[in-house]
Scaffold this motif. Structure first.
Motif, mmCIF file in Angstrom:
data_model
loop_
_atom_site.group_PDB
_atom_site.id
_atom_site.type_symbol
_atom_site.label_atom_id
_atom_site.label_comp_id
_atom_site.label_asym_id
_atom_site.label_seq_id
_atom_site.Cartn_x
_atom_site.Cartn_y
_atom_site.Cartn_z
ATOM 1 N N ARG A 37 0.828 -1.205 0.000
ATOM 2 C CA ARG A 37 0.000 0.000 0.000
ATOM 3 C C ARG A 37 0.864 1.257 0.000
ATOM 4 O O ARG A 37 0.602 2.209 -0.744
ATOM 5 N N GLN A 38 1.908 1.248 0.817
ATOM 6 C CA GLN A 38 2.811 2.396 0.856
ATOM 7 C C GLN A 38 3.562 2.543 -0.463
ATOM 8 O O GLN A 38 3.712 3.653 -0.998
ATOM 9 N N GLY A 39 4.017 1.423 -1.000
ATOM 10 C CA GLY A 39 4.777 1.465 -2.244
ATOM 11 C C GLY A 39 3.954 1.976 -3.411
ATOM 12 O O GLY A 39 4.445 2.755 -4.239
ATOM 13 N N VAL A 40 2.706 1.536 -3.503
ATOM 14 C CA VAL A 40 1.828 1.985 -4.580
ATOM 15 C C VAL A 40 1.620 3.501 -4.505
ATOM 16 O O VAL A 40 1.685 4.207 -5.514
ATOM 17 N N GLY A 60 -10.429 -0.053 4.268
ATOM 18 C CA GLY A 60 -9.225 0.509 4.868
ATOM 19 C C GLY A 60 -8.103 0.629 3.860
ATOM 20 O O GLY A 60 -7.407 1.653 3.803
ATOM 21 N N TYR A 61 -7.917 -0.403 3.060
ATOM 22 C CA TYR A 61 -6.862 -0.380 2.047
ATOM 23 C C TYR A 61 -7.166 0.664 0.968
ATOM 24 O O TYR A 61 -6.265 1.304 0.434
ATOM 25 N N PHE A 62 -8.439 0.812 0.664
ATOM 26 C CA PHE A 62 -8.856 1.822 -0.307
ATOM 27 C C PHE A 62 -8.493 3.215 0.190
ATOM 28 O O PHE A 62 -7.985 4.058 -0.562
ATOM 29 N N ALA A 63 -8.730 3.442 1.484
ATOM 30 C CA ALA A 63 -8.390 4.737 2.068
ATOM 31 C C ALA A 63 -6.885 4.966 2.061
ATOM 32 O O ALA A 63 -6.411 6.101 1.882
ATOM 33 N N GLU A 64 -6.107 3.879 2.247
ATOM 34 C CA GLU A 64 -4.650 4.000 2.301
ATOM 35 C C GLU A 64 -4.011 4.169 0.928
ATOM 36 O O GLU A 64 -2.824 4.511 0.844
ATOM 37 N N THR A 65 -4.754 3.912 -0.121
ATOM 38 C CA THR A 65 -4.198 4.041 -1.474
ATOM 39 C C THR A 65 -4.885 5.180 -2.222
ATOM 40 O O THR A 65 -4.349 6.278 -2.326
ATOM 41 N N VAL A 66 -6.078 4.940 -2.692
ATOM 42 C CA VAL A 66 -6.816 5.975 -3.427
ATOM 43 C C VAL A 66 -7.048 7.202 -2.542
ATOM 44 O O VAL A 66 -6.846 8.348 -2.967
#
Length: 210
Positions: free
Chosen positions: A58-61, A86-92
């Motif tokens: 997630r951080q790398g993307v 949660g992952y959506f919030a951390e990326t998009v």
């Protein structure tokens, strides 16, 4: 501008991404899967779960897309499905928080349509050969096993804009995304045969064996 194109496996997101790239001068495709499969290659097989569960993914993307959006003078296209809120919030969400113009689109289709597309592009036949001729497509493919959950999650409002693709083509889906994002694509002057051959090439180049 970032065009993040989501959808179930077999939903057409990669084909749509490369269709837009073909007709949008200066655009680039940045596939977040490459980060995930790179991380997988660094791990022993027993630790290779869903790479989206890795904070490093997630951080790398975000770091890679942030760099591309900041330094590249053109539209960035990312074909990737994230169904975890949660992952959506951390990326998009993070990319939007960094001030980038992010347009998120989810390509949806009925379950039967997605399964038919998987069969038509030959994945089902290949998987049945590997798993045994009596093995069913659902049992053979992790993606198919996740299909119902994926379609249910992606219908949620947080994953809009939703585009239904059951009765449309990849070029027309690209046209719809362009209009919604305020972009102008080059005219699609390909014949049907050339389109099928090009799309077959895109599909072959993106078969994953990791």
């Amino acid at each position: 501008m970032l065009l993040w194109i989501s959808g179930p496996f077999g939903g057409g997101k990669t084909q749509t991404a490369y269709e837009m790239h073909r007709r949008l001068p200066g655009s680039i495709v940045c596939d977040p899967e490459h980060v995930g499969f790179g991380l997988h290659r660094m791990l022993p097989p027993g630790l290779r779960g869903d790479f989206q569960d890795l904070a490093a993914w997630r951080q790398g993307v975000v770091e890679v897309l942030d760099l591309a959006l900041t330094e590249h003078d053109g539209v960035v296209i990312a074909p990737m499905t994230v169904t975890d809120s949660g992952y959506f919030a951390e990326t998009v969400g993070r990319l939007r928080g960094l001030g980038h113009d992010v347009h998120h689109f989810t390509l949806l289709a009925e379950r039967g349509t997605v399964l038919r597309r998987l069969h038509e592009r030959g994945l089902g036949h290949v998987l049945r050969y590997v798993a045994g001729k009596d093995a069913g497509l659902r049992r053979e493919s992790w993606a198919v096993e996740q299909l119902d959950r994926c379609l249910e999650r992606l219908r949620e409002p947080e994953f809009a804009e939703h585009l239904w693709t059951d009765h449309t083509t990849v070029p027309k889906t690209a046209d719809r995304i362009a209009v919604l994002a305020g972009l102008t694509l080059k005219p699609n002057n390909e014949g049907a045969l050339r389109t099928r051959l090009r799309q077959a090439g895109v599909g072959t180049r993106h078969i994953r064996f990791d």
